[in-house]
Design an enzyme around this catalytic site. Structure first.
Site, PDB file in Angstrom:
ATOM      1  CG  ASP A   1      -2.010  -1.053   1.207  1.00  0.00           C
ATOM      2  OD1 ASP A   1      -2.378  -1.538  -0.134  1.00  0.00           O
ATOM      3  OD2 ASP A   1      -2.562  -1.461   2.266  1.00  0.00           O
TER       4      ASP A   1
ATOM      5  CB  ALA B   1      -6.060   5.870 -15.707  1.00  0.00           C
TER       6      ALA B   1
HETATM    7  P1  ATP Z   1      -0.786  -4.122   5.775  1.00  0.00           P
HETATM    8  O1  ATP Z   1      -0.851  -3.021   6.027  1.00  0.00           O
HETATM    9  O2  ATP Z   1      -0.539  -4.879   4.838  1.00  0.00           O
HETATM   10  O3  ATP Z   1      -2.483  -4.395   6.281  1.00  0.00           O
HETATM   11  P2  ATP Z   1      -0.579  -4.309   8.759  1.00  0.00           P
HETATM   12  O4  ATP Z   1       0.884  -4.583   9.696  1.00  0.00           O
HETATM   13  O5  ATP Z   1      -0.920  -2.882   8.886  1.00  0.00           O
HETATM   14  O6  ATP Z   1      -0.398  -4.696   7.459  1.00  0.00           O
HETATM   15  P3  ATP Z   1      -2.642  -5.432  10.350  1.00  0.00           P
HETATM   16  O7  ATP Z   1      -3.483  -6.486  10.397  1.00  0.00           O
HETATM   17  O8  ATP Z   1      -3.194  -4.101  10.650  1.00  0.00           O
HETATM   18  O9  ATP Z   1      -1.384  -5.324   9.254  1.00  0.00           O
HETATM   19  O10 ATP Z   1      -1.791  -5.606  11.798  1.00  0.00           O
HETATM   20  C1  ATP Z   1      -1.039  -6.819  11.877  1.00  0.00           C
HETATM   21  C2  ATP Z   1      -0.966  -7.392  13.178  1.00  0.00           C
HETATM   22  O11 ATP Z   1      -0.365  -6.413  14.161  1.00  0.00           O
HETATM   23  C3  ATP Z   1      -2.414  -7.403  13.810  1.00  0.00           C
HETATM   24  O12 ATP Z   1      -2.944  -8.671  13.416  1.00  0.00           O
HETATM   25  C4  ATP Z   1      -1.930  -7.508  15.175  1.00  0.00           C
HETATM   26  O13 ATP Z   1      -1.374  -8.896  15.932  1.00  0.00           O
HETATM   27  C5  ATP Z   1      -0.897  -6.607  15.558  1.00  0.00           C
HETATM   28  N1  ATP Z   1      -1.556  -5.187  15.943  1.00  0.00           N
HETATM   29  C6  ATP Z   1      -2.036  -4.379  14.929  1.00  0.00           C
HETATM   30  N2  ATP Z   1      -2.310  -3.264  15.555  1.00  0.00           N
HETATM   31  C7  ATP Z   1      -2.300  -3.695  16.874  1.00  0.00           C
HETATM   32  C8  ATP Z   1      -2.570  -2.862  18.289  1.00  0.00           C
HETATM   33  N3  ATP Z   1      -3.172  -1.785  18.365  1.00  0.00           N
HETATM   34  N4  ATP Z   1      -1.824  -3.359  19.251  1.00  0.00           N
HETATM   35  C9  ATP Z   1      -1.177  -4.417  19.348  1.00  0.00           C
HETATM   36  N5  ATP Z   1      -1.177  -5.380  18.116  1.00  0.00           N
HETATM   37  C10 ATP Z   1      -1.501  -4.671  17.200  1.00  0.00           C
END
Ligand code: ATP
Length: 324
Positions: free
Chosen positions: A131, A190
């Protein structure tokens, strides 16, 4: 400098092409610096469950060209709770792991920032998400590959669109951010780009359809999934209702954007960031994300990268409008 011996590496959240190149760089630069490197499988889930394996230099050979992540990834509900993080910390202590490198997006960094503060564990983040929505870095690992995947697909859609004189609404990933739609939209020429960061785009689209669409052989309208009307299907049905004479089709590219062999750009960025994460640990850094800004490695506090909003490049938005 604190004397580390054992460090862990994990991938968390959505997978992104180039994560393997980052794991490889962490392992090899880590071993080069004298660390023992452990792979924590399935993100924070594996941390809680103690699904932790030693990684040798050979364990990461032949992976730089592969999409996905050899460590697998997961979303882990338990990590949101203090009890879950306590279990995760206890597992790190059990394995003797004194610092962790987290490859993921802003959710993963929020979790990292919290556990790092609660238990005073050094955690270094490497931005891995297609993203590109992380503050403090120009590029995240996987973004360039996803862009190229979208461009390849849309070029093919354009062939059929122009043969039939159709308007195609193409939905790309980006729930809260339009980086993929904006840049791939420019790269594909686009005729319209609809992203969450810009309001009132439907009216601009109507104007285009009223004035220009009929002069064109085909039109490609790139739509980020989180755009204000609710994505390509909704937009297409609104437009079809208003302009029943137009030949309209919708394509949702979906998870194809996550996979595939990483581009050279993503491989090199991932390799640089992986090695920089090890250097940061050696320099006693705690709770930071490695980024790349103007081609240089930078350090950004983890809590800042999760709190601050990264905006799309407004010059690119203007450019897209001029070039229609
Ligand atoms: P992408 O941008 O690809 O979705 P991401 O790292 O933002 O990746 P998320 O699903 O938001 O993906 O977060 C991954 C994991 O990080 C969550 O499943 C959880 O285990 C942990 N996590 C996210 N937010 C929190 C929070 N506020 N407190 C504790 N752990 C968190």
């Amino acid at each position: 400098m604190e004397e580390f011996k054992k460090i862990g590496v994990l991938t968390s959240g959505g997978d992104a092409p180039g994560m393997n190149a980052a794991i490889r760089a962490v392992v090899r630069a880590g071993i080069h610096a004298g660390f023992e490197v452990y792979g924590i499988r399935r993100g924070y889930m594996g941390m809680i469950e103690g699904d932790i394996i030693p990684l040798t230099s050979q364990a990461v050979s032949g992976i730089i060209q592969n999409g996905g992540t050899i460590l697998q990834t997961a979303r882990c509900k338990e990590f949101f709770t203090p009890e879950g993080r306590k279990t995760a910390y206890d597992q790190l202590v059990k394995f003797g792991i004194q610092a962790v490198i987290v490859i993921g997006g802003d959710g993963s960094f929020t979790g990292a920032s919290i556990i790092s503060r609660e238990y005073d564990i050094p955690i270094i983040g490497i931005p891995g998400t297609i993203d590109n929505d992380l503050f403090g870095t120009d590029y995240t690992i996987g973004y360039d590959t996803a862009l190229n995947t979208v461009v390849e697909a849309v070029d093919k859609i354009r062939d059929t669109a122009s043969s039939h004189g159709r308007i195609f609404f193409v939905e790309v990933m980006g729930n809260e951010a339009g980086f993929v739609a904006l840049r791939s939209g420019i790269a594909c020429g686009a005729e319209g780009i609809l992203i969450p960061e810009e309001k009132g785009q439907l009216d601009r689209l109507r104007k285009y359809l009223a004035e220009r669409a009929r002069q064109k052989k085909s039109s490609i309208i790139m739509v980020a999934e989180g755009e204000e009307e609710g994505g390509a299907m909704t937009i297409a049905s609104i437009i079809k209702r208003e302009y029943p004479e137009l030949d309209i089709r919708t394509t949702i590219l979906g998870h194809i954007q996550r996979g595939g062999s990483p581009t050279a750009f993503d491989r090199v960025s991932a390799s640089r960031m992986g090695a920089a994460a090890i250097e940061a640990l050696i320099d006693d850094q705690k709770s930071i994300m490695i980024g790349i800004v103007n081609s240089e490695i930078v350090h950004v506090p983890l809590n800042k990268t999760v709190k601050m909003h990264k905006d799309v490049n407004r010059d690119l938005l203007k450019l897209a409008e001029i070039l229609v």
